[in-house]
Design an enzyme around this catalytic site. Structure first.
Site, PDB file in Angstrom:
ATOM      1  N   SER A  83      -3.112  -7.518   2.376  1.00 52.62           N
ATOM      2  CA  SER A  83      -3.225  -7.902   3.815  1.00 52.62           C
ATOM      3  C   SER A  83      -3.452  -9.149   4.108  1.00 52.62           C
ATOM      4  O   SER A  83      -3.403  -9.514   5.255  1.00 52.62           O
ATOM      5  CB  SER A  83      -4.195  -6.672   4.141  1.00 52.62           C
ATOM      6  OG  SER A  83      -3.955  -5.398   3.819  1.00 52.62           O
ATOM      7  N   ARG A 140      -1.879  -5.554  -8.777  1.00 47.66           N
ATOM      8  CA  ARG A 140      -0.909  -6.397  -8.674  1.00 47.66           C
ATOM      9  C   ARG A 140      -0.406  -7.442  -9.543  1.00 47.66           C
ATOM     10  O   ARG A 140       0.659  -7.697 -10.078  1.00 47.66           O
ATOM     11  CB  ARG A 140      -0.843  -7.157  -7.285  1.00 47.66           C
ATOM     12  CG  ARG A 140      -0.656  -6.186  -6.196  1.00 47.66           C
ATOM     13  CD  ARG A 140      -1.191  -6.846  -4.944  1.00 47.66           C
ATOM     14  NE  ARG A 140      -2.789  -6.735  -4.926  1.00 47.66           N
ATOM     15  CZ  ARG A 140      -3.671  -6.828  -4.000  1.00 47.66           C
ATOM     16  NH1 ARG A 140      -3.000  -7.173  -2.817  1.00 47.66           N
ATOM     17  NH2 ARG A 140      -4.846  -6.526  -4.125  1.00 47.66           N
ATOM     18  N   LYS A 194     -16.090  -7.759   3.914  1.00 47.31           N
ATOM     19  CA  LYS A 194     -14.693  -8.397   4.408  1.00 47.31           C
ATOM     20  C   LYS A 194     -14.790  -8.561   6.072  1.00 47.31           C
ATOM     21  O   LYS A 194     -15.643  -7.650   6.598  1.00 47.31           O
ATOM     22  CB  LYS A 194     -13.270  -7.475   4.295  1.00 47.31           C
ATOM     23  CG  LYS A 194     -13.022  -7.568   2.544  1.00 47.31           C
ATOM     24  CD  LYS A 194     -11.670  -7.096   2.603  1.00 47.31           C
ATOM     25  CE  LYS A 194     -11.168  -7.084   1.014  1.00 47.31           C
ATOM     26  NZ  LYS A 194      -9.887  -6.354   0.722  1.00 47.31           N
ATOM     27  N   HIS A 196       0.964  -1.188  -0.062  1.00 48.87           N
ATOM     28  CA  HIS A 196      -0.020  -0.051   0.070  1.00 48.87           C
ATOM     29  C   HIS A 196       0.878   1.397  -0.015  1.00 48.87           C
ATOM     30  O   HIS A 196       0.549   2.229  -0.959  1.00 48.87           O
ATOM     31  CB  HIS A 196      -0.934  -0.035   1.211  1.00 48.87           C
ATOM     32  CG  HIS A 196      -2.123  -1.034   1.359  1.00 48.87           C
ATOM     33  ND1 HIS A 196      -2.032  -1.809   2.179  1.00 48.87           N
ATOM     34  CD2 HIS A 196      -2.989  -1.260   0.556  1.00 48.87           C
ATOM     35  CE1 HIS A 196      -3.211  -2.716   2.181  1.00 48.87           C
ATOM     36  NE2 HIS A 196      -3.811  -2.326   1.175  1.00 48.87           N
TER      37      HIS A 196
HETATM   38  P1  ADP Z   1      -9.678  -3.161  -1.135  1.00 44.24           P
HETATM   39  O1  ADP Z   1     -10.650  -3.909   0.059  1.00 44.24           O
HETATM   40  O2  ADP Z   1     -10.458  -1.991  -1.433  1.00 44.24           O
HETATM   41  O3  ADP Z   1      -9.112  -3.902  -2.302  1.00 44.24           O
HETATM   42  P2  ADP Z   1      -7.099  -3.240   0.045  1.00 44.24           P
HETATM   43  O4  ADP Z   1      -6.764  -2.802   1.197  1.00 44.24           O
HETATM   44  O5  ADP Z   1      -7.065  -4.628   0.108  1.00 44.24           O
HETATM   45  O6  ADP Z   1      -8.448  -2.779  -0.267  1.00 44.24           O
HETATM   46  O7  ADP Z   1      -6.373  -2.651  -1.164  1.00 44.24           O
HETATM   47  C1  ADP Z   1      -6.458  -1.474  -1.471  1.00 44.24           C
HETATM   48  C2  ADP Z   1      -5.895  -0.970  -2.517  1.00 44.24           C
HETATM   49  O8  ADP Z   1      -4.100  -1.220  -2.655  1.00 44.24           O
HETATM   50  C3  ADP Z   1      -6.203  -1.730  -3.929  1.00 44.24           C
HETATM   51  O9  ADP Z   1      -6.189  -1.012  -5.040  1.00 44.24           O
HETATM   52  C4  ADP Z   1      -5.258  -2.756  -3.952  1.00 44.24           C
HETATM   53  O10 ADP Z   1      -5.076  -3.302  -5.433  1.00 44.24           O
HETATM   54  C5  ADP Z   1      -3.983  -2.033  -3.627  1.00 44.24           C
HETATM   55  N1  ADP Z   1      -2.800  -3.025  -2.888  1.00 44.24           N
HETATM   56  C6  ADP Z   1      -2.907  -3.582  -1.944  1.00 44.24           C
HETATM   57  N2  ADP Z   1      -1.956  -4.467  -1.642  1.00 44.24           N
HETATM   58  C7  ADP Z   1      -0.984  -4.048  -2.753  1.00 44.24           C
HETATM   59  C8  ADP Z   1       0.333  -4.392  -3.302  1.00 44.24           C
HETATM   60  N3  ADP Z   1       1.072  -5.135  -2.482  1.00 44.24           N
HETATM   61  N4  ADP Z   1       0.646  -3.650  -4.277  1.00 44.24           N
HETATM   62  C9  ADP Z   1       0.096  -2.753  -4.939  1.00 44.24           C
HETATM   63  N5  ADP Z   1      -1.250  -2.381  -4.764  1.00 44.24           N
HETATM   64  C10 ADP Z   1      -1.696  -3.030  -3.589  1.00 44.24           C
END
Ligand code: ADP
Length: 167
Positions: free
Chosen positions: A133, A95, A43, A19
């Site tokens: 996460s 990703r 979630k 993130h």
């Molecule tokens: P959501 O439930 O909205 O997907 P997340 O916290 O899982 O929330 O992810 C938020 C954003 O961060 C999303 O666009 C996700 O693709 C991006 N993201 C999460 N982990 C990574 C990572 N390792 N590399 C790039 N983008 C990421």
């Protein structure tokens, strides 16, 4: 010309180095970046909404490259929040191809809801391309080392949560 405000939304349960990579990339492009922590009813988060907002704020405040980045909790629709703060851009991380389908669906829906806002997708540094996460939580709950994947304050918060759960 007005400053270009971008929102980086997510569940951030918890915020990871992946993130942070995306937030830093967004900062290089846009004048002002707001990290929006969402409720996400679909979630079952490890940290509740207030905890996620608080933890994300602490992590962002600790990062020297992220001065000026705001962290806000949002309860309604992301596109409404975008209108409220006058943001023209929503930044998401991509990703792998597996992220694409969901993101495409979200992008079309967001466009229907608010034509004024554009979605922008950024790819992380390759070493974070497998990081999520959920995988961090899996490794953590199975006793693995997560120190390369999340900042120290996140590890502290996860340990505290684990202790609370164990009672
Ligand atoms: P959501 O439930 O909205 O997907 P997340 O916290 O899982 O929330 O992810 C938020 C954003 O961060 C999303 O666009 C996700 O693709 C991006 N993201 C999460 N982990 C990574 C990572 N390792 N590399 C790039 N983008 C990421």
């Amino acid at each position: 010309m007005n400053d270009c405000i971008a929102i980086v939304p997510g569940t951030f349960d918890p915020i990871t180095n992946g993130h942070l990579d995306i937030i830093k990339r967004a900062c290089k492009i846009f004048d002002h970046v707001i990290v929006a922590v969402a409720i996400n009813a679909s979630k079952m988060p490890m940290f509740d909404f207030d905890e996620r907002v608080e933890l994300t704020k602490r992590v962002v405040d600790e990062e020297p490259d992220l001065s000026g980045v705001e962290v806000k909790g949002i309860k309604g629709l992301l596109v409404d929040f975008a209108k409220e703060v006058n943001a023209k851009v929503i930044v998401r991380g991509l990703r792998a191809v597996s992220d694409f389908e969901y993101e495409l669906q979200m992008a079309f829906m967001n466009r229907r809801l608010n034509k004024e806002v554009e979605m922008v997708y950024l790819m992380p540094y390759i070493k974070y391309s497998f990081l999520s996460s959920s995988i961090v939580k899996d490794v953590f709950f199975n006793g693995g080392d997560i120190s390369k994947f999340v900042p120290g304050v996140v590890i502290e918060a996860m340990n505290k949560k684990l202790e609370e759960r164990r009672g």
